[in-house]
Design a protein around this motif. Structure first.
Motif, PDB file in Angstrom:
ATOM      1  N   TYR A   4      46.535  58.917  48.365  1.00  0.00           N
ATOM      2  CA  TYR A   4      47.715  58.107  48.062  1.00  0.00           C
ATOM      3  C   TYR A   4      48.906  59.037  47.906  1.00  0.00           C
ATOM      4  CZ  TYR A   4      45.171  53.838  46.624  1.00  0.00           C
ATOM      5  OH  TYR A   4      44.422  52.705  46.579  1.00  0.00           O
ATOM      6  N   THR A  27      44.070  48.786  42.755  1.00  0.00           N
ATOM      7  CA  THR A  27      43.361  49.161  43.979  1.00  0.00           C
ATOM      8  C   THR A  27      41.913  49.569  43.683  1.00  0.00           C
ATOM      9  OG1 THR A  27      44.139  51.416  43.816  1.00  0.00           O
ATOM     10  CG2 THR A  27      45.463  49.943  45.140  1.00  0.00           C
ATOM     11  N   ASP A  29      40.346  52.224  43.471  1.00  0.00           N
ATOM     12  CA  ASP A  29      39.687  53.321  44.185  1.00  0.00           C
ATOM     13  C   ASP A  29      39.341  54.414  43.181  1.00  0.00           C
ATOM     14  OD1 ASP A  29      39.664  52.484  46.920  1.00  0.00           O
ATOM     15  OD2 ASP A  29      41.850  52.647  46.884  1.00  0.00           O
ATOM     16  N   GLN A 282      49.191  44.352  46.853  1.00  0.00           N
ATOM     17  CA  GLN A 282      48.154  43.577  47.543  1.00  0.00           C
ATOM     18  C   GLN A 282      48.557  43.223  48.980  1.00  0.00           C
ATOM     19  OE1 GLN A 282      45.353  43.522  46.270  1.00  0.00           O
ATOM     20  NE2 GLN A 282      45.737  43.825  44.101  1.00  0.00           N
TER      21      GLN A 282
END
Ligand code: ADP
Ligand code: ASP
Ligand code: MG
Length: 418
Positions: A4, A27, A29, A282
């Motif tokens: 990112y 997110t 992650d 999103q």
């Protein structure tokens, strides 16, 4: 693992910093490398410090204070008064002051690279502690331990072998790590180097390449890559998919939403690049990857302001030939002019350039020794990909066209705005 990147706009104030945490939580992650650039316009503010230090010492203190005040203000709203972040921030400013006091070099590019990285060092320190404070599991990495470059200060070139080796040795694969964009180091003396303005996107691509990442996402203040810069064109259209080749062309011609060096390393390993809105994480945004050129198929408009158009012709009515052109390019290279367009005819040769390092007077002086030179400053270069004649006509309305160049996919015009 994913990479990112958060740029200046996404961390420009307290609300924006809090939003980074929201994006990261949404997110979900857990194997991430997060690249952060300097907050808001800090790099510009640090450029003023460099300028004051080298040319105008009476402004040095106030220029440093501006940077200090901006960060202290954000930190005071994010942390309790006695938090250790304040000591960390003070330590960074102490380090900067030590450099300013002890440095003997007058090489502007070297000095620049020792000062300007404090923007990224401050932002990552602040955001690292903010994320930790909010129980977000993150590790801190100093990018200068990984990104190895040559000593071409302000435009350093990556040593890919050493960089990949260093990145792999850090075992970043299974956790969340935060690091700086834009900054690197040269291996001999470990002096700071930088990758060129807006280079943090490129840092994200370098880490992604060396880590064989699954994707890179750059979080921006726009919904994705649009078919035109929203600051200059009304109602731009969101591009859902762009091929690597098309995105490289757009970035090369100046679509500044992606740093031009970012895409080639990603294309090599077919790593997709997502450009997404940090205000609407999103939403799908844009995917740059393999496959179709552009979806939707629309024309793309790119504008570069503040260009210089120079036309040279010979003093003795002879043709402009290869050896003249080679001499002109030697000068352009020497004065670090970025050439955006070239056109030649029998008796004249024109270039549209970015006077990035302010060496125009020296360049013009050298050119006038050998040629008849005409030039226009403050002109605008429009590049349009996949355009229709009607669009070009409407683009040129109320503008004086100085030069036009057309190839199958691309039209470029240099204009004087009315
Ligand atoms: P960062 O915060 O990562 O430094 P930038 O400011 O470099 O972000 O890039 C985002 C900006 O790029 C947008 O605010 C927009 O004004 C500009 N921009 C230029 N061309 C485009 C384009 N074709 N699509 C979207 N944004 C663009
Ligand atoms: N902070 C650096 C700049 O403003 C790098 C970046 O933001 O990408 O140029
Ligand atoms: Mg930027």
């Amino acid at each position: 693992m994913k990479v990112y990147k958060f740029g200046g706009a996404s961390i420009k104030d307290v609300e924006a910093v809090k939003n980074v945490l929201t994006v990261l939580k949404q997110t979900q992650d857990t194997r991430l490398l997060i690249v952060i650039s300097a907050m808001g316009k800090t790099t510009n503010a640090l450029e003023k410090v460099v300028d004051a230090y080298l040319n105008n010492p009476s402004l040095l203190e106030s220029s440093i204070f501006e940077v200090q005040n901006y960060h202290a203000n954000i930190a005071s709203q994010l942390f309790q008064k006695n938090h250790s972040i304040f000591t960390k921030i003070s330590a960074l400013f102490a380090e900067l002051n030590t450099f300013l006091k002890t440095n003997k070099s007058t090489n502007k590019n070297f000095v620049y690279d020792q000062i300007v990285p404090y923007g990224e060092l401050l932002s990552t320190t602040l955001i690292y502690y903010f994320l930790k404070e909010n129980n977000f599991p993150v590790k801190f990495l100093d990018a200068r331990e990984c990104l190895v470059t040559n000593s071409q200060y302000r435009e350093a070139e990556i040593n890919w072998e050493q960089t990949c080796h260093a990145i792999k040795s850090k075992n970043l694969q299974n956790s969340i790590t935060l690091t700086q964009g834009f900054i690197a180091a040269e291996p001999e003396h470990h002096f700071n180097t930088t990758l060129g303005r807006e280079g943090s996107d490129y840092t994200a691509a370098i880490f992604a390449y060396c880590l064989n990442a699954q994707s890179v996402t750059i979080w921006k203040d726009v919904p994705g890559v649009l078919n035109a810069d929203p600051r200059h064109f009304k109602n731009p259209i969101l591009l859902h998919h762009i091929s690597y080749k098309e995105a490289i062309e757009l970035a090369f011609y100046g679509a500044s939403v992606i740093h031009p060096k970012t895409l080639q390393p990603l294309q090599r390993k077919e790593i997709p690049l997502y450009v997404k809105s940090f205000q609407n994480p999103q939403a799908k945004g844009t995917c740059v990857g393999k496959g179709i050129t552009l979806q939707p198929e629309v024309s793309c408009f790119i504008l570069k302001k503040n260009q210089v158009l120079i036309s040279v012709s010979s003093l003795d009515f002879s043709f402009i030939t290869e050896h003249h052109i080679s001499y002109i390019f030697d000068l352009l290279h020497r004065y670090k002019m970025k050439v955006n367009l070239i056109q030649n005819s029998a008796i004249s040769f024109s270039v549209c350039i970015d006077n990035k390092f302010n060496h125009l007077p020296e360049l013009l002086q050298k050119l006038t020794e050998q040629f008849k030179v005409r030039w226009n400053e403050g002109v605008t270069l429009y590049t349009v990909r996949h355009s229709t004649p009607l669009e070009i006509k409407s683009l040129l309305k109320n503008k004086e066209m100085l030069l036009k160049q057309e190839s199958r996919e691309t039209i470029q015009v240099v204009v004087k705005e009315a």
